[in-house]
Design a protein around this motif. Structure first.
Motif, PDB file in Angstrom:
ATOM      1  N   SER A 226      41.683 -14.974  -2.417  1.00 16.72           N
ATOM      2  CA  SER A 226      42.625 -15.980  -1.906  1.00 16.72           C
ATOM      3  C   SER A 226      43.429 -15.473  -0.712  1.00 16.72           C
ATOM      4  N   LYS A 227      43.509 -14.127  -0.546  1.00 12.89           N
ATOM      5  CA  LYS A 227      44.241 -13.575   0.602  1.00 12.89           C
ATOM      6  C   LYS A 227      43.467 -13.730   1.910  1.00 12.89           C
ATOM      7  N   LEU A 228      42.153 -13.756   1.823  1.00 14.11           N
ATOM      8  CA  LEU A 228      41.304 -13.669   3.007  1.00 14.11           C
ATOM      9  C   LEU A 228      41.008 -15.050   3.580  1.00 14.11           C
ATOM     10  N   HIS A 229      41.142 -15.163   4.889  1.00 13.35           N
ATOM     11  CA  HIS A 229      40.757 -16.418   5.545  1.00 13.35           C
ATOM     12  C   HIS A 229      40.376 -16.119   6.989  1.00 13.35           C
ATOM     13  N   LEU A 230      39.822 -17.107   7.650  1.00 15.54           N
ATOM     14  CA  LEU A 230      39.305 -16.947   9.005  1.00 15.54           C
ATOM     15  C   LEU A 230      40.420 -17.103  10.035  1.00 15.54           C
TER      16      LEU A 230
ATOM     17  N   ILE B 153      47.761 -19.466  10.744  1.00 17.52           N
ATOM     18  CA  ILE B 153      48.662 -18.530  10.071  1.00 17.52           C
ATOM     19  C   ILE B 153      49.679 -19.291   9.225  1.00 17.52           C
ATOM     20  N   MET B 154      50.300 -20.306   9.818  1.00 17.03           N
ATOM     21  CA  MET B 154      51.337 -21.048   9.107  1.00 17.03           C
ATOM     22  C   MET B 154      50.768 -21.812   7.909  1.00 17.03           C
ATOM     23  N   ASN B 155      49.566 -22.333   8.049  1.00 13.18           N
ATOM     24  CA  ASN B 155      48.927 -23.036   6.931  1.00 13.18           C
ATOM     25  C   ASN B 155      48.654 -22.095   5.766  1.00 13.18           C
ATOM     26  N   HIS B 156      48.431 -20.814   6.098  1.00 18.77           N
ATOM     27  CA  HIS B 156      48.078 -19.880   5.032  1.00 18.77           C
ATOM     28  C   HIS B 156      49.280 -19.219   4.392  1.00 18.77           C
ATOM     29  N   VAL B 157      50.385 -19.101   5.122  1.00 15.18           N
ATOM     30  CA  VAL B 157      51.580 -18.464   4.537  1.00 15.18           C
ATOM     31  C   VAL B 157      52.518 -19.499   3.927  1.00 15.18           C
TER      32      VAL B 157
ATOM     33  N   LYS C 234      45.634   4.531   2.881  1.00 14.78           N
ATOM     34  CA  LYS C 234      46.548   3.661   3.625  1.00 14.78           C
ATOM     35  C   LYS C 234      45.927   2.274   3.821  1.00 14.78           C
ATOM     36  N   GLU C 235      44.619   2.236   4.077  1.00 20.98           N
ATOM     37  CA  GLU C 235      43.943   0.950   4.252  1.00 20.98           C
ATOM     38  C   GLU C 235      44.054   0.111   2.983  1.00 20.98           C
ATOM     39  N   ARG C 236      43.783   0.716   1.846  1.00 22.97           N
ATOM     40  CA  ARG C 236      43.872  -0.009   0.568  1.00 22.97           C
ATOM     41  C   ARG C 236      45.307  -0.497   0.316  1.00 22.97           C
ATOM     42  N   LYS C 237      46.281   0.350   0.630  1.00 24.77           N
ATOM     43  CA  LYS C 237      47.685  -0.037   0.455  1.00 24.77           C
ATOM     44  C   LYS C 237      48.030  -1.219   1.349  1.00 24.77           C
ATOM     45  N   LEU C 238      47.492  -1.211   2.576  1.00 23.92           N
ATOM     46  CA  LEU C 238      47.746  -2.289   3.524  1.00 23.92           C
ATOM     47  C   LEU C 238      47.226  -3.624   2.988  1.00 23.92           C
ATOM     48  N   TYR C 239      46.026  -3.616   2.444  1.00 27.82           N
ATOM     49  CA  TYR C 239      45.472  -4.838   1.851  1.00 27.82           C
ATOM     50  C   TYR C 239      46.294  -5.274   0.641  1.00 27.82           C
ATOM     51  N   GLU C 240      46.797  -4.281  -0.099  1.00 29.95           N
ATOM     52  CA  GLU C 240      47.561  -4.586  -1.320  1.00 29.95           C
ATOM     53  C   GLU C 240      48.879  -5.281  -1.007  1.00 29.95           C
ATOM     54  N   ILE C 241      49.615  -4.787   0.001  1.00 29.15           N
ATOM     55  CA  ILE C 241      50.944  -5.355   0.287  1.00 29.15           C
ATOM     56  C   ILE C 241      50.867  -6.632   1.114  1.00 29.15           C
ATOM     57  N   SER C 242      49.724  -6.908   1.724  1.00 32.66           N
ATOM     58  CA  SER C 242      49.575  -8.112   2.556  1.00 32.66           C
ATOM     59  C   SER C 242      49.427  -9.336   1.664  1.00 32.66           C
ATOM     60  N   ASP C 243      50.207 -10.370   1.979  1.00 32.84           N
ATOM     61  CA  ASP C 243      50.101 -11.627   1.237  1.00 32.84           C
ATOM     62  C   ASP C 243      48.956 -12.479   1.758  1.00 32.84           C
ATOM     63  N   SER C 244      48.642 -12.328   3.038  1.00 34.71           N
ATOM     64  CA  SER C 244      47.527 -13.038   3.653  1.00 34.71           C
ATOM     65  C   SER C 244      46.866 -12.117   4.670  1.00 34.71           C
TER      66      SER C 244
END
Length: 397
Positions: free
Chosen positions: A187-191, A393-397, A155-165
């Motif tokens: 590119s998905k990961l940010h602070l 959040i808005m800058n990244h999405v 489930k954790e891997r699936k969560l990372y997969e479907i997340s755009d950011s």
């Protein structure tokens, strides 16, 4: 935009708050249409409710907080089915979100997020606040490689997969996800540090508050928040034992959690006269008590292998008091507090003598404590208010 937030804990707007209510209120203030799905607070109050301009769908669930591991696990497994049914009944087809935001915990809501994303083609933003199931393995609640672990790891891997950011609390969190999940696009990961609304305090009240709570003549080390396995407060009781009857150091603990009764009983068994344990308080009352203390305590189990960044430090920054962090050696929180923010000190959580040394250092340097408090406050208002998190959040999405 139309925002849909999948929450695990979401106090009623106007009757309490946490970092997620703060964030959703910020989205609302910025002109977005905000919908929230969250557990009901009162089992008689379910359904779609307007709370301060935010439409909150309250869902009847099993108890998710302050319960044992088995009940909590079952409640989390049932949660996605309960949420999906409630969304179908109340939101209908006309509620099509542009952005789905969800935090961890829990990861079990990945099925709801996946379903909603397919229906709406919305982006999914993950607020990564809990790296599960590894944290359960660290605390001895789950066996690595076991049946449950494999299910939740999938489930954790699936969560990372479907997340755009994916917003991570610290650089240590980003590095951890990259190391153990190399398939996740960098590119998905940010602070996305923890955030909190500023609560304005009156410094003139400090003397009267210290008198009210019996803090006079004590160096007060305050802890507020969840009292559970991750905090392992027995480590702090060992520190208190080193002072008991010898020095004017008071350990003031405020909160609830699965370990509270055990910690309270252990404190009595150890005959600790310098430990006070209180129930949770309303947010502003709690913030006022913090402002009357001398330093704010962070406590984490030394067993953690994942980098935790406790959000309760923001309340200490707000109150302009230094942070004393008793933490594991795998988190980058100590570096953040001591070297980057310069708002406190840290020591290994399973070494009571070293923690005592840090307390004695703070006691001996009141001017430095004031400076640390100011540094923490400056970081707080300039970097980690809900507005800052909204912008990230808005800058990244």
């Amino acid at each position: 935009m139309r925002i849909l937030f999948l929450a695990l804990t979401f106090p009623k707007i106007g009757h309490g708050g946490n970092l997620y209510t703060d964030l959703m209120e910020e989205f609302c203030d910025q002109g977005h249409e905000v919908f929230v799905v969250a557990p009901s607070i009162d089992e008689n109050e379910t359904g779609l409710i307007d709370e301060g301009g935010i439409k909150v769908l309250r869902v009847k669930t099993m108890s998710l907080l302050n319960v044992g591991a088995v009940k909590k696990g079952l409640a989390n497994l049932l949660l996605p089915f309960q949420y999906k049914k409630a969304i179908k009944n109340h939101f209908k087809s006309e509620i099509i979100p542009d952005l789905i935001i969800m935090p961890t915990p829990p990861i079990s809501l990945v099925t709801v997020a996946t379903w909603l994303k397919k229906k709406s083609n919305a982006k999914v933003y993950l607020i990564l606040r809990d790296i599960f199931p590894q944290n359960a393995v660290d605390l001895g609640m789950m066996k690595k490689g076991g049946f449950l672990y494999r299910i939740f790891r999938q489930k954790e891997r699936k969560l990372y997969e479907i997340s755009d950011s994916i917003g991570c609390m610290s650089q240590g969190n980003i590095d951890y996800v990259k190391k153990y999940n190399p398939e996740v696009a960098i590119s998905k990961l940010h602070l996305l540090p923890n955030w909190q609304k500023e609560i304005l305090l009156n410094p003139e009240n400090r003397a009267s508050l210290r008198e009210k709570y019996g803090f006079d003549d004590y160096f007060v080390v305050i802890f507020g928040g969840n009292i559970g396995l991750p905090q392992k407060l027995e480590n702090i009781l060992k520190v208190a034992k080193l002072y008991n009857g010898n020095d004017n150091v008071l350990f003031f603990i405020v909160g609830q959690g699965t370990e509270k009764e055990r910690i309270d009983a252990l404190s009595k068994q150890m005959n600790l006269k310098n430990v006070v344990i209180k129930d949770s308080l309303p947010r502003e009352d709690y913030q006022n008590i913090i402002s009357a203390a001398d330093c704010g305590l962070i406590s984490l189990s030394e067993k953690f292998t994942i980098p935790n960044i406790p959000s309760k430090s923001l309340s200490y920054f707000n109150a302009k008091i230094p942070v004393l962090a008793a933490i594991d050696k795998n988190t980058d929180y100590g570096f953040l507090i001591q070297e980057q923010i310069r708002g406190g000190v840290w020591a290994p959580s399973n070494e009571p003598l070293k923690i005592k040394e840090k307390i004695d250092f703070l006691r001996a340097n009141p001017q430095l404590c004031t400076s640390m408090g100011e540094n923490g406050y400056e970081y707080f208002i300039n970097e980690v208010t809900p507005k800052h998190s909204y912008e990230r959040i808005m800058n990244h999405v």
